[in-house]
Each structure stands twice: as structure tokens, then as C-alpha cells.
Write an enzyme that holds these catalytic residues in place. Structure first.
Site, PDB file in Angstrom:
ATOM      1  N   GLU A 275       0.729  -1.252   0.039  1.00  0.00           N
ATOM      2  CA  GLU A 275      -0.103  -0.045  -0.032  1.00  0.00           C
ATOM      3  C   GLU A 275       0.647   1.265  -0.133  1.00  0.00           C
ATOM      4  O   GLU A 275       2.253   1.265   0.209  1.00  0.00           O
ATOM      5  CB  GLU A 275      -1.090  -0.008   1.156  1.00  0.00           C
ATOM      6  CG  GLU A 275      -1.947  -1.288   1.344  1.00  0.00           C
ATOM      7  CD  GLU A 275      -2.911  -1.333   2.177  1.00  0.00           C
ATOM      8  OE1 GLU A 275      -2.900  -0.359   3.252  1.00  0.00           O
ATOM      9  OE2 GLU A 275      -3.999  -1.901   2.008  1.00  0.00           O
TER      10      GLU A 275
ATOM     11  N   CYS B  35      -1.671  -4.813  -5.607  1.00  0.00           N
ATOM     12  CA  CYS B  35      -2.298  -6.031  -5.144  1.00  0.00           C
ATOM     13  C   CYS B  35      -1.277  -7.069  -5.056  1.00  0.00           C
ATOM     14  O   CYS B  35      -0.349  -7.088  -5.968  1.00  0.00           O
ATOM     15  CB  CYS B  35      -3.515  -6.509  -5.844  1.00  0.00           C
ATOM     16  SG  CYS B  35      -4.814  -5.528  -5.898  1.00  0.00           S
TER      17      CYS B  35
ATOM     18  N   GLU C 157      -1.562 -10.210  -5.997  1.00  0.00           N
ATOM     19  CA  GLU C 157      -1.375 -10.902  -7.233  1.00  0.00           C
ATOM     20  C   GLU C 157      -0.587 -10.080  -8.426  1.00  0.00           C
ATOM     21  O   GLU C 157       0.135 -11.033  -9.161  1.00  0.00           O
ATOM     22  CB  GLU C 157      -2.892 -11.148  -7.738  1.00  0.00           C
ATOM     23  CG  GLU C 157      -4.188 -11.677  -7.089  1.00  0.00           C
ATOM     24  CD  GLU C 157      -4.736 -10.657  -6.069  1.00  0.00           C
ATOM     25  OE1 GLU C 157      -3.999  -9.800  -5.624  1.00  0.00           O
ATOM     26  OE2 GLU C 157      -5.755 -10.835  -5.841  1.00  0.00           O
TER      27      GLU C 157
HETATM   28  N1  THU Z   1      -5.920  -6.477  -2.502  1.00  0.00           N
HETATM   29  C1  THU Z   1      -4.991  -7.433  -3.112  1.00  0.00           C
HETATM   30  O1  THU Z   1      -3.940  -7.665  -2.577  1.00  0.00           O
HETATM   31  N2  THU Z   1      -5.588  -8.190  -3.895  1.00  0.00           N
HETATM   32  C2  THU Z   1      -6.936  -8.243  -4.476  1.00  0.00           C
HETATM   33  O2  THU Z   1      -7.213  -8.939  -5.347  1.00  0.00           O
HETATM   34  C3  THU Z   1      -7.745  -7.262  -3.688  1.00  0.00           C
HETATM   35  C4  THU Z   1      -7.228  -6.350  -2.909  1.00  0.00           C
HETATM   36  C5  THU Z   1      -5.278  -5.430  -1.594  1.00  0.00           C
HETATM   37  C6  THU Z   1      -5.102  -4.080  -1.973  1.00  0.00           C
HETATM   38  C7  THU Z   1      -5.334  -3.267  -0.619  1.00  0.00           C
HETATM   39  O3  THU Z   1      -3.778  -3.390  -0.007  1.00  0.00           O
HETATM   40  C8  THU Z   1      -6.012  -4.075   0.424  1.00  0.00           C
HETATM   41  O4  THU Z   1      -6.222  -5.315  -0.344  1.00  0.00           O
HETATM   42  C9  THU Z   1      -7.594  -3.686   0.489  1.00  0.00           C
HETATM   43  O5  THU Z   1      -8.039  -3.352  -0.632  1.00  0.00           O
END
Ligand code: THU
Length: 126
Positions: free
Chosen positions: A43, A52, A54
Site C-alpha cells: 500500500e 495488489c 497478485e
Molecule cells: N488487495 C489485493 O492485494 N488483492 C486483491 O485482489 C484485492 C485487494 C489488497 C489491496 C489493498 O492493499 C487491500 O487489499 C484492500 O483493498
């Protein structure tokens, strides 16, 4: 590689997730004949810059010249909900992997398995 081994790998790398704003930690484990790559969400104080888990895993693999993968496990700890991949990540997965690519989502209580074609039918292609 078995799901349980991918889950154990995810539980190890989840410690590296950087999620001070949402507190929603995610780990992704990408596995195939060319090896294993992990990613965690990263983040930023400028929220939209967050990446994210992935996409971190996929971009690590692609940037190392590896493209042949069978499956990805996505894990979040301490949540009731399962970490279904966001739309942007589905599109990135569809860029590199076929419709029968396996996506497993897991938390500490349960897991579900899909293939990419189910998660993103009629995906955009040029
Ligand atoms: N997030 C992911 O890492 N993968 C996803 O597919 C959905 C969301 C993360 C982004 C952010 O740091 C947190 O989850 C909340 O949205």
C-alpha cells in the site's frame, strides 16, 4: 505442488504484506513448471498507488522471464471473507495465463477453487 504447500508458503510471506492503511493483508503464490513466485500487497499513503499481491507475483515472474504457470493461490489471514481477486488483477492474469489456469482463494477457515475463465469470461483482448 499441493494446495497445502502453497498455503504454507503464503502464510510465510504474508508477514511481508505492507497494509498499514486497510489492514487487509494479502499474499499470492504463483506456481508452475518454471518455479514459484510470491507477492504481497504493497500500500501507499497515496492510496491509489497500492499494488495488489497478485500483480506483484505476476510482475515478478514476467520480469524474470518466466511465463509458464498452472495456478495461483491467494490468501488473507484473519478475515471471514475470501480474497477474490479484483477486476484489475483478473485482467492481468488473463493477459498471461489460459482460461484453465487455476485460482484458489483461501483464508484461515476455508478455500475455494476456480479457473480463470470462470472469473473473467469474455476478457478483453487485442
Ligand atoms: N488487495 C489485493 O492485494 N488483492 C486483491 O485482489 C484485492 C485487494 C489488497 C489491496 C489493498 O492493499 C487491500 O487489499 C484492500 O483493498
Amino acid at each position: 505442488m499441493k494446495t497445502v504447500d502453497m498455503l504454507n508458503t503464503a502464510k510465510r510471506v504474508i508477514e511481508n504484506a505492507y497494509a498499514p492503511y486497510s489492514k487487509f493483508r494479502v499474499a499470492a503464490v504463483l506456481y508452475g513448471e518454471e518455479g514459484l513466485f510470491t507477492g504481497v500487497n504493497v500500500e501507499n499513503a497515496s492510496y491509489g498507488l497500492t499494488v495488489c499481491a497478485e500483480r506483484v507475483a505476476v510482475f515478478k515472474a514476467i520480469s524474470e522471464g518466466k511465463r509458464k504457470f498452472e495456478k495461483m493461490l491467494i490468501y488473507t489471514p484473519g478475515q471471514q471473507s475470501l480474497p477474490y481477486p479484483c477486476g484489475a488483477c483478473r485482467q492481468v492474469l488473463a493477459e498471461f495465463f489460459p482460461e484453465d489456469f487455476t485460482v484458489i482463494v483461501a483464508n484461515d477457515r476455508e478455500e475455494e477453487q476456480f479457473n480463470l475463465g470462470e472469473l473473467l469470461p469474455f476478457n478483453f483482448r487485442l
